[in-house]
Design an enzyme around this catalytic site. Structure first.
Site, PDB file in Angstrom:
ATOM      1  N   CYS A  96       0.870  -1.114   0.316  1.00 16.06           N
ATOM      2  CA  CYS A  96       0.054  -0.004  -0.007  1.00 16.06           C
ATOM      3  C   CYS A  96       0.890   1.184   0.010  1.00 16.06           C
ATOM      4  CB  CYS A  96      -0.716  -0.007   1.262  1.00 16.06           C
ATOM      5  SG  CYS A  96      -1.978   1.402   1.372  1.00 16.06           S
ATOM      6  N   GLN A  97       0.933   2.024  -1.219  1.00 17.24           N
ATOM      7  CA  GLN A  97       1.718   3.318  -1.386  1.00 17.24           C
ATOM      8  C   GLN A  97       0.808   4.430  -1.659  1.00 17.24           C
ATOM      9  OE1 GLN A  97       4.115   0.968  -3.982  1.00 17.24           O
ATOM     10  NE2 GLN A  97       5.934   1.356  -2.683  1.00 17.24           N
TER      11      GLN A  97
END
Length: 461
Positions: A96-97
């Site tokens: 998750c970025q």
């Protein structure tokens, strides 16, 4: 349709174990129902070792690209996606970025994502190989990120898949809600090409027409999410009033999504023809509940897992909180599990010099046998509040979880991560790395459940 798979961000093979119902190490020796034609696992923080990749290769062997080269342990951003062998199902648990695009463009053609944002490698793989089906996993906060523009990141993902001709379903699933041994919430995304037989079949079941009225389309999507869709048939939910469903049209340009899009995505939803429909659902499950006690060792446990008595408590075991506003406790007291798990009051100073009192509540010191395990993190086994500590079943002494127990919490075979094939030699993976791998993994049992639905889809395709 052939059950061919490409596994990105493969870790130690959670999707592969789930798709092939590998519950025991002996199961790995059997012919796999789903043929993994290529995989990729690269850990950029590992300078000298690649434990996850080498464990995967030890268990399953490697795979070569179209040119006969082994690129499975190459940074995915550097891989020529056109050289990946053809496949029908893309799977992966990607980090998750921040998914914002590098610049606002009039169209998504030639769109470039920021370097190091791994969603774009998935997008590039999909664009190059055009798989009929995609199954991805991410943390539950994906739907709400970033904090300053809620929903933007997931909106970018949906817009990318829309532009490649996919319908997309998602569901946030807590494994414990469907009877499994860990309280772990994750976002699962299932995308399928609009021209697949599966897509056409679902549209007929829910009576969806592209030129229908907005109200009729909403009713069709509600039926998909609650009854007929991929997640609804795999993980049942209670009925929900359609009036609670929200919908929104995605902007046509991905650059515009990145710049302006904000939306409250619920735990269940679908994107069809560029329109997002989302609704909050609750699980419908009446079966048996697996607990931490069900997966714990009954026999002798290696002494290295036990916690010395002096590291357990610094005062009366009934004490569950400490107040250090008048002065810090001695260092040795703060090195105990009673302290780290207990509630605290600590004086702090912010960056601008403001003084304040930091407070946190206590958490359960010993994890209960009769509940599913708490969410495992990559820090499992370290001296931290999140680490599980348990009472040994045989001796009653207090200890950490064994490596095998952490594997079973995630639904892997016991000792799946014990060995790696490193530079042609079989070596044992350090225990702290085995725990790290499990904190990074998904709950294999959920993929096993999804496989049953996927198998039927592929057989009818």
């Amino acid at each position: 349709m052939k059950k061919t798979v490409c596994e990105l961000f493969a870790g130690v093979g959670g999707f592969r174990c789930g798709l092939n119902h590998i519950k025991d190490l002996k199961d790995i020796e059997k012919k796999e129902k789903w043929d993994t034609v290529w995989f990729n696992q690269w850990e950029p923080l590992e300078k000298k070792t690649q434990y996850a990749h080498d464990c995967y290769v030890y268990r399953f062997g490697t795979r070569y690209d179209i040119n006969g080269k082994d690129t499975t342990n190459v940074d995915i951003e550097e891989v020529d996606k056109s050289l990946i062998p053809d496949f029908n199902l893309l799977v992966g648990g990607f980090p998750c970025q921040d998914y914002s695009v590098a610049s606002s463009l009039a169209t998504s053609k030639g769109l470039e994502g920021k370097k190091g944002v791994l969603w774009w490698s998935i997008r590039d793989t999909i664009e190059a190989k055009q798989p009929p089906f995609v199954l991805l996993e991410n943390v539950d906060r994906l739907l709400k990120s970033p904090a300053k523009q809620r929903g933007r990141d997931f909106g970018v993902i949906l817009a990318c898949l829309r532009d490649q001709g996919y319908t997309v379903e998602w569901r946030v699933i807590n494994a414990a809600d469907y009877g499994y041994q860990q309280r772990r919430r994750r976002t699962f995304i299932f995308a399928y090409k609009d021209d697949t037989k599966y897509s056409i079949r679902v549209q007929k079941k829910v009576k969806y027409q592209k030129d229908d009225s907005k109200e009729m389309q909403k009713e069709s999507m509600n039926q998909t999410l609650l009854k007929e869709g991929f997640f609804a048939t795999t993980f049942p939910v209670h009925d929900v009033d359609i009036e609670k469903m929200s919908d929104i049209q995605l902007p046509k340009e991905i650059g515009k999504v990145s710049e302006t899009f904000k939306f409250c995505f619920e735990n269940t939803g679908i994107m069809k023809d560029g329109i997002v429909y989302t609704i909050k659902t609750t699980p419908l499950y009446n079966g048996k509940q697996k607990t931490l006690g069900d997966i714990m060792d009954d026999d002798d446990v290696d002494e290295k897992y036990f916690i010395p008595k002096e590291r357990l408590y610094y005062t009366d075991p009934a004490v569950t909180k400490s107040d250090e506003t008048e002065g810090k406790l001695p260092l040795e007291d703060r090195k105990t599990w009673q302290y780290i798990k207990g509630g605290k009051k600590l004086p702090r100073t912010s960056a601008n010099g403001h003084k304040y009192i930091f407070s946190e509540g206590p958490i359960e010191m010993l994890d209960s046998y009769d509940k599913p395990a708490r969410t495992m993190l990559t820090s499992e086994g370290s001296f931290s509040r999140s680490t599980h500590i348990v009472k040994d079943k045989k001796t009653g002494r207090i200890r950490l979880l064994t490596a095998g127990e952490t594997e079973r919490i995630q639904g892997f075979p016991t000792d799946h991560t014990k060995y790696c094939l490193m530079n042609g030699k079989v070596v044992e993976m350090p225990v702290h790395k085995r725990r790290f791998m499990m904190g990074n993994a998904l709950v294999v049992n959920l993929i096993e459940d999804m496989e049953k639905t996927l198998s039927q889809i592929f057989e009818e395709e």
